[in-house]
Design a protein around this motif. Structure first.
Motif, short mmCIF file in Angstrom:
data_model
loop_
_atom_site.label_atom_id
_atom_site.label_comp_id
_atom_site.label_asym_id
_atom_site.label_seq_id
_atom_site.Cartn_x
_atom_site.Cartn_y
_atom_site.Cartn_z
N LEU A 89 -10.28 -17.98 8.87
CA LEU A 89 -10.12 -17.07 10.01
C LEU A 89 -8.80 -16.34 9.87
N LEU A 90 -8.88 -15.01 9.87
CA LEU A 90 -7.69 -14.17 9.75
C LEU A 90 -7.56 -13.30 10.99
N PRO A 91 -6.34 -12.86 11.30
CA PRO A 91 -6.23 -11.79 12.30
C PRO A 91 -6.91 -10.53 11.79
N GLY A 92 -7.47 -9.74 12.67
CA GLY A 92 -8.02 -8.47 12.25
C GLY A 92 -6.95 -7.62 11.58
N LEU A 93 -7.32 -6.95 10.49
CA LEU A 93 -6.37 -6.09 9.80
C LEU A 93 -6.04 -4.86 10.64
N VAL A 94 -4.81 -4.39 10.52
CA VAL A 94 -4.38 -3.14 11.14
C VAL A 94 -4.11 -2.17 10.00
N ASP A 95 -5.02 -1.23 9.77
CA ASP A 95 -4.82 -0.23 8.71
C ASP A 95 -4.06 0.93 9.33
N ALA A 96 -2.79 1.01 9.00
CA ALA A 96 -1.88 1.95 9.65
C ALA A 96 -1.83 3.31 8.96
N HIS A 97 -2.83 3.61 8.12
CA HIS A 97 -2.83 4.91 7.43
C HIS A 97 -4.25 5.29 7.06
N VAL A 98 -4.92 6.01 7.96
CA VAL A 98 -6.31 6.40 7.75
C VAL A 98 -6.50 7.85 8.22
N HIS A 99 -7.23 8.62 7.44
CA HIS A 99 -7.58 9.99 7.83
C HIS A 99 -9.05 10.01 8.26
N LEU A 100 -9.29 10.18 9.55
CA LEU A 100 -10.66 10.19 10.07
C LEU A 100 -11.22 11.61 10.25
N ASN A 101 -10.34 12.61 10.26
CA ASN A 101 -10.73 14.02 10.07
C ASN A 101 -11.58 14.64 11.18
N PRO A 364 -10.68 10.94 2.57
CA PRO A 364 -11.95 11.34 1.95
C PRO A 364 -12.17 12.84 1.99
N CYS A 365 -13.21 13.26 1.30
CA CYS A 365 -13.68 14.64 1.36
C CYS A 365 -15.15 14.64 0.97
N THR A 366 -15.78 15.79 1.02
CA THR A 366 -17.16 15.89 0.56
C THR A 366 -17.18 15.81 -0.97
N PRO A 367 -18.26 15.29 -1.54
CA PRO A 367 -18.28 15.09 -3.00
C PRO A 367 -18.04 16.35 -3.80
N ASN A 368 -18.50 17.50 -3.30
CA ASN A 368 -18.35 18.73 -4.09
C ASN A 368 -16.88 19.09 -4.29
N PHE A 471 -18.06 4.44 4.65
CA PHE A 471 -17.49 5.74 4.98
C PHE A 471 -18.51 6.83 4.63
N ARG A 472 -18.32 8.02 5.21
CA ARG A 472 -19.37 9.03 5.18
C ARG A 472 -19.79 9.43 3.77
N ASN A 473 -18.85 9.70 2.90
CA ASN A 473 -19.15 10.18 1.55
C ASN A 473 -18.88 9.08 0.54
N LYS A 474 -19.92 8.70 -0.18
CA LYS A 474 -19.86 7.53 -1.07
C LYS A 474 -19.24 7.91 -2.41
N CYS A 475 -17.98 8.24 -2.37
CA CYS A 475 -17.28 8.71 -3.56
C CYS A 475 -15.93 8.00 -3.61
N SER A 476 -15.80 7.00 -4.47
CA SER A 476 -14.60 6.18 -4.51
C SER A 476 -14.37 5.67 -5.93
N PRO A 477 -13.12 5.53 -6.34
CA PRO A 477 -12.85 4.98 -7.68
C PRO A 477 -13.26 3.52 -7.81
N TYR A 478 -13.58 2.86 -6.68
CA TYR A 478 -13.97 1.45 -6.74
C TYR A 478 -15.47 1.26 -6.95
N GLN A 479 -16.23 2.34 -6.98
CA GLN A 479 -17.67 2.23 -7.24
C GLN A 479 -17.94 1.45 -8.52
N GLY A 480 -18.84 0.49 -8.41
CA GLY A 480 -19.24 -0.29 -9.58
C GLY A 480 -18.35 -1.48 -9.87
N MET A 481 -17.21 -1.60 -9.21
CA MET A 481 -16.33 -2.73 -9.45
C MET A 481 -16.84 -3.98 -8.71
#
Length: 520
Positions: A89-101, A364-368, A471-481
């Motif tokens: 059991l952990l405290p909920g994370l506080v992500d203090a740097h997110v762009h929700l746009n 994030p951004c759109t894949p294009n 997240f809305r657009n499935k484009c991340s360097p972690y894909q497949g890891m």
């Protein structure tokens, strides 16, 4: 009988019949009014221990904590009860740097999708950056538009930063009064025209305006030093350097255009102005270059109130392993060498580190806009939609998508670095909550705190497929890891909002709150 008033700890499993008045042990309340979460492993006040946590479902606050696993029979029949042993059991994370746009660029991200992604990864509070939405949060009117857009669409709790831009110094104190958690400015072009960079004069005006306010002034610390041939005049935009060192789809070419001197020059400029408001906390966002660490350490030793954060991607990705054209890795400041990553870890693990927090900087951004070629390994079809496929690191949008993956990213990389789960809680829960003035209600499991709890399987693994990128657009360097560490459940203020092996997000809809009370 010895009672620890900070944790309501009893030396035996059943509570005393007449506890002191300062301790709320209301386990006789109606069953529907409490939730009880227990495990042989929980991080309380920075220490790993057995625990039973009682949360009021009326107030959402933790009312009692016992340093042992109490059985369900100790509570009224029908109480919401779960023993999650051996998970942690952990405290909920506080992500203090997110762009929700949102509003304005909701095709990039939005409150609904971004906060669902956060909940998937155990993030129970996100702090939204002031730019990439339209309008930006540089005025009270802009904040109110953002708040209106967020109503009823947040799965976790959300706070907001304000922005500093040329000419808005008069807006800063009113924004503090409206509840922003801090302010951010750019010393280099931000990439969006509605959020221009600030000069030294603008910074000094902002510092003077905020000198006595309960807030934090944060900076994207890159500045173009005396220009060399390999550095373009407008490196954040699509213009390539005047004399690039190689093809524009090679990561080495991009990295050479954003040298570490960009960060050290910017931080030196900020430190030269710190005297304007000596009591105002300053903060460097997404620190990448290890060359800046001595500057920050020296400033701290001299009494300057300055801290820094780094990001999951700087601690897990390295320039040497970035495939040519794989623009999913483009961000600013850039992902640097493996030796630089090692240096960030070395500093982070120091007791007196200048790097206090680790965040996602989910941008994030759109894949294009990523211009990702179809030849890139592990790139799924949704990452390539409408892409021109150039792989041009200078024309592609800069930003890494990872909100909701950070806990697992950090835990995976940390297995090679000797970190503990207590370290993760310090960097991603306790210290991030403190950074944004929420240290008395978020970032810890303690009596009186919000009942934000993560059930974490520290041995489980998963592959980052599209089902793990909410997240809305499935484009991340972690894909497949394959990542180690799986969030099994996420609770916000005593309510389970995410269950990996069960109902998912359930049927109740989003219940996250907007954190708009003024900081103190």
């Amino acid at each position: 009988m010895a009672l620890d008033p900070s944790t309501s700890r009893f030396p035996y499993p059943s509570p005393a019949p007449s506890p002191p008045n300062s301790i709320n042990l209301d386990i006789s309340a109606p069953a529907s009014s409490i939730a009880v979460l227990a495990s042989s492993r929980a991080v309380l006040r920075g220490k790993l221990t057995a625990a039973t946590i009682v949360i009021s479902q009326e107030t959402g606050k933790i009312t009692s904590i016992f340093h042992s696993v109490l059985p369900a029979s100790d509570f009224p029949s029908g109480t919401v009860y779960a023993d999650y042993s051996p998970h942690t059991l952990l405290p909920g994370l506080v992500d203090a740097h997110v762009h929700l746009n949102e509003p304005g660029r909701t095709e990039w991200e939005g409150f609904w999708t971004g906060t669902r992604a956060a909940a998937f990864g155990g993030v129970t509070t996100v702090i939204d950056m002031p730019l990439n939405a339209i309008p930006p949060t540089t005025t009270v009117a802009g904040l109110k538009e953002k708040v209106e857009a967020a109503q009823g669409r947040c799965w976790v709790d959300v706070g907001f930063y304000g922005g500093i831009v040329p000419g808005n110094a008069s807006e800063l104190r009113p924004l503090v009064d409206e509840g922003v958690r801090g302010f951010k400015g750019f010393l280099i072009d931000s990439g969006v025209s509605e959020f221009p960079a600030v000069s030294s004069t603008d910074i000094a005006l902002a510092m003077a305006a905020l000198a006595d306010e309960p807030t934090t002034l944060m900076f994207h610390a890159e500045t173009i030093p005396p220009v060399a041939d390999s550095v373009g005049d407008d490196v954040q935009w699509s213009l390539p350097p005047l004399a690039p060192i190689g093809p524009l789809n090679e990561y080495a070419t991009f990295l050479a255009s954003r040298p570490s001197s960009f960060e050290t020059y910017a931080i030196a400029e900020i430190l030269s102005l710190a005297h304007v408001a000596p009591n105002l906390p300053l903060h460097i966002v997404h620190l990448s270059a290890t060359e800046a660490i001595p500057l920050l350490q020296e400033a701290m030793a001299n009494g300057v109130k300055i801290t820094a954060e780094t990001c999951f991607h700087y601690l897990s990705l390295a320039a040497e392993r970035i495939e040519n054209g794989d623009t999913r890795h483009k961000c600013c400041p850039p992902i640097r060498s493996q030796s630089n990553q090692d240096g960030l870890w070395q500093e982070l693990l120091q007791e007196d580190s200048c790097i206090k927090t680790v965040v996602s900087d989910h941008s994030p951004c759109t894949p294009n806009l990523k211009l990702l070629p179809s030849t890139i390994s592990n790139a799924k079809s949704s990452s390539l939609d409408n892409s021109e496929g150039k792989g041009d690191f200078f024309a592609a949008w800069g930003g890494v998508s990872s909100v909701g993956l950070g806990l697992s990213i950090l835990w995976t990389e940390g297995q090679h670095r000797g970190i503990s789960i207590e370290d993760v809680v310090k960097w991603c829960c306790k210290n991030t909550a403190k950074q944004v003035g929420l240290e008395n209600r978020k970032g810890d499991l303690a009596v009186g705190f919000d009942g934000d709890v993560v059930v974490f399987d520290d041995r489980g693994t998963f592959e980052v497929g599209e089902e793990a990128m909410l997240f809305r657009n499935k484009c991340s360097p972690y894909q497949g890891m394959t990542l180690k560490g799986v969030v099994k459940e996420t609770w916000v203020r005593g309510q389970r909002i995410w269950e990996r092996d069960g109902a998912g997000f359930g049927k109740n809809g989003p219940s996250g709150r907007l954190l708009l009370e003024k900081r103190h």
